[in-house]
Design a protein around this motif. Sequence first.
Motif, PDB file in Angstrom:
ATOM      1  N   ALA A 261       0.738  -1.197  -0.131  1.00 39.30           N
ATOM      2  CA  ALA A 261       0.075  -0.066   0.162  1.00 39.30           C
ATOM      3  C   ALA A 261       0.934   1.319   0.063  1.00 39.30           C
ATOM      4  CB  ALA A 261      -0.744   0.065   1.147  1.00 39.30           C
ATOM      5  N   LYS A 262       2.042   1.194   0.104  1.00 38.59           N
ATOM      6  CA  LYS A 262       2.887   2.351   0.321  1.00 38.59           C
ATOM      7  C   LYS A 262       3.282   2.853  -1.064  1.00 38.59           C
ATOM      8  CE  LYS A 262       3.142   2.576   4.782  1.00 38.59           C
ATOM      9  NZ  LYS A 262       2.548   3.721   5.713  1.00 38.59           N
ATOM     10  N   GLY A 263       3.168   1.818  -2.047  1.00 37.82           N
ATOM     11  CA  GLY A 263       3.414   2.525  -3.631  1.00 37.82           C
ATOM     12  C   GLY A 263       5.054   2.590  -4.092  1.00 37.82           C
ATOM     13  N   PRO A 331       4.192   7.341  -2.089  1.00 39.39           N
ATOM     14  CA  PRO A 331       3.304   7.474  -3.080  1.00 39.39           C
ATOM     15  C   PRO A 331       2.194   6.387  -2.502  1.00 39.39           C
ATOM     16  CG  PRO A 331       5.008   6.258  -3.857  1.00 39.39           C
ATOM     17  CD  PRO A 331       5.480   6.748  -2.642  1.00 39.39           C
ATOM     18  N   SER A 332       1.544   6.673  -1.318  1.00 44.34           N
ATOM     19  CA  SER A 332       0.639   5.574  -0.882  1.00 44.34           C
ATOM     20  C   SER A 332      -0.675   5.493  -1.712  1.00 44.34           C
ATOM     21  CB  SER A 332       0.128   6.245   0.671  1.00 44.34           C
ATOM     22  OG  SER A 332      -0.385   5.293   1.238  1.00 44.34           O
ATOM     23  N   LYS A 333      -1.066   4.312  -1.606  1.00 45.81           N
ATOM     24  CA  LYS A 333      -2.248   3.969  -2.625  1.00 45.81           C
ATOM     25  C   LYS A 333      -3.296   3.227  -1.567  1.00 45.81           C
ATOM     26  CE  LYS A 333       0.325   0.291  -4.406  1.00 45.81           C
ATOM     27  NZ  LYS A 333       1.167  -0.252  -5.870  1.00 45.81           N
ATOM     28  N   PRO A 334      -4.631   3.343  -1.698  1.00 43.23           N
ATOM     29  CA  PRO A 334      -5.639   2.551  -1.014  1.00 43.23           C
ATOM     30  C   PRO A 334      -5.674   1.030  -1.502  1.00 43.23           C
ATOM     31  CG  PRO A 334      -6.679   3.805  -2.767  1.00 43.23           C
ATOM     32  CD  PRO A 334      -5.247   4.286  -2.849  1.00 43.23           C
ATOM     33  N   ARG A 335      -5.621   0.366  -0.404  1.00 43.48           N
ATOM     34  CA  ARG A 335      -5.792  -1.319  -0.432  1.00 43.48           C
ATOM     35  C   ARG A 335      -6.725  -1.732   0.470  1.00 43.48           C
ATOM     36  NH1 ARG A 335      -3.976  -4.399  -4.317  1.00 43.48           N
ATOM     37  NH2 ARG A 335      -3.296  -5.777  -2.672  1.00 43.48           N
TER      38      ARG A 335
END
Length: 437
Positions: A261-263, A331-335
């Motif tokens: 999730a941290k990209g 560059p975090s992303k939703p998971r």
Amino acid sequence: MNRRPRRDLPPRRRLVIVVRADPVICGHSGEARNLAEAALLRGFTEVRIVTWPLDRLAETGLPLKPLDGVSPYSVGIEVERPAPVGDYKVPDGRYLAGLVGRLVELFTDGVPTVAMSLYLSPHTVAVHDAVGVARATGLPVDVTTIAEAVGSDVTNVVRSCVAEGRFGAAAHVLTAYLSSDVPVAVSAYTRDLVIASAEAVDAAHGTRFAAQCRDRVAISYPAINTADYLTQDLDHFSATLERRGLHRNGYVLFLSRLAHAKGVDELIAGFAASERCRGLTLVLAGNGPEAEHLHRVAAASPAADRIRFLDDVDDDEKPDLMAGCAAFVLPSKPRPEFVETFGIALVEKMLAGGGPVITTDTGGIGEAVGDHALIVPVEDPVAIAAALDEALSLPEHEREAMELRARDHALQFDRQRVFDRLLARLAPEPTPVGAAF
């Protein structure tokens, strides 16, 4: 015989914090430390952090700092790691039983206590159960409880229970949360997430959790020791960079857990594609479940010879590494298993100075950074490359102005201010619903 007049000691007052504490690599383990230190400055005579035994933390696979890199706590703060209860005939729950049992002892010894739990499951559940047992003993109990919800409480526990139709488990967590005297969430995003999950439980089962959450849950942003980042020892700073083989503005920094999730995959690709990064190093500081995978990704990158992993960064090094970087990228992303509900590392970076922050508008990150970061879409290496080129081409005066504005924004999360606002919540005066403090 002349005797000195007896001076009365100040009344005892205790803060108990239940959390996954150091050496776990997690912003909220640092938050617990900061709340503990702030409590001493506000007259608490005793602070105890109640957490898990070191061997159990290692068994879970949680990312851990080197033990010799964990900064000592101030005198007056004691870290307790209760041993498990029972033997092999108890398949699970042995460590939780030890935790609850120790809390019962603390809640029944006559000392007025504020008990704060970070993470609803299992910490708030443990406090809830311990308070019930303590009161059932018939002994005097003077306990006020604060429960802080973080994003993974909802994504990893409540929301998954809703998706799987496991009403009882969701009800257990939400009931423990709402039984607390002061339920808070680490961001407005987290509060909304809690309410949405409670609404889903209500819709499926006819309960009334969501209305209670709307009425009672306030926002308490994570507590950060701003002094650690504002005061830079130039000799220490130089020694840190020299020890790591780095130089100021010669590297791009990522510092967080190595999790999907941290990209980090996208960061590696974006760094390799950035024209302005051709002569720079990408430093990936941290550890986590994706470490092995990311080593393989980095080895296959065109920039493989300019990517370094640091899995042993200690508390003293972190501000120096942040202050010395040309840019900081998260560059975090939703998971499904995790959403960045605040972004403590981003605030720490803004306090430390150094190059611009590049991140995404995921979860509660916008509340952490305000207008003081370069925002890129999630899962977009091309955008990361463009943002790196923009950040590295900024004139020095613009970069310095951005740095100062970011630091001013981040000061609102100082641990003393956050703790004082939490204490104010224990007073009878009502706080507007959903208000941030």
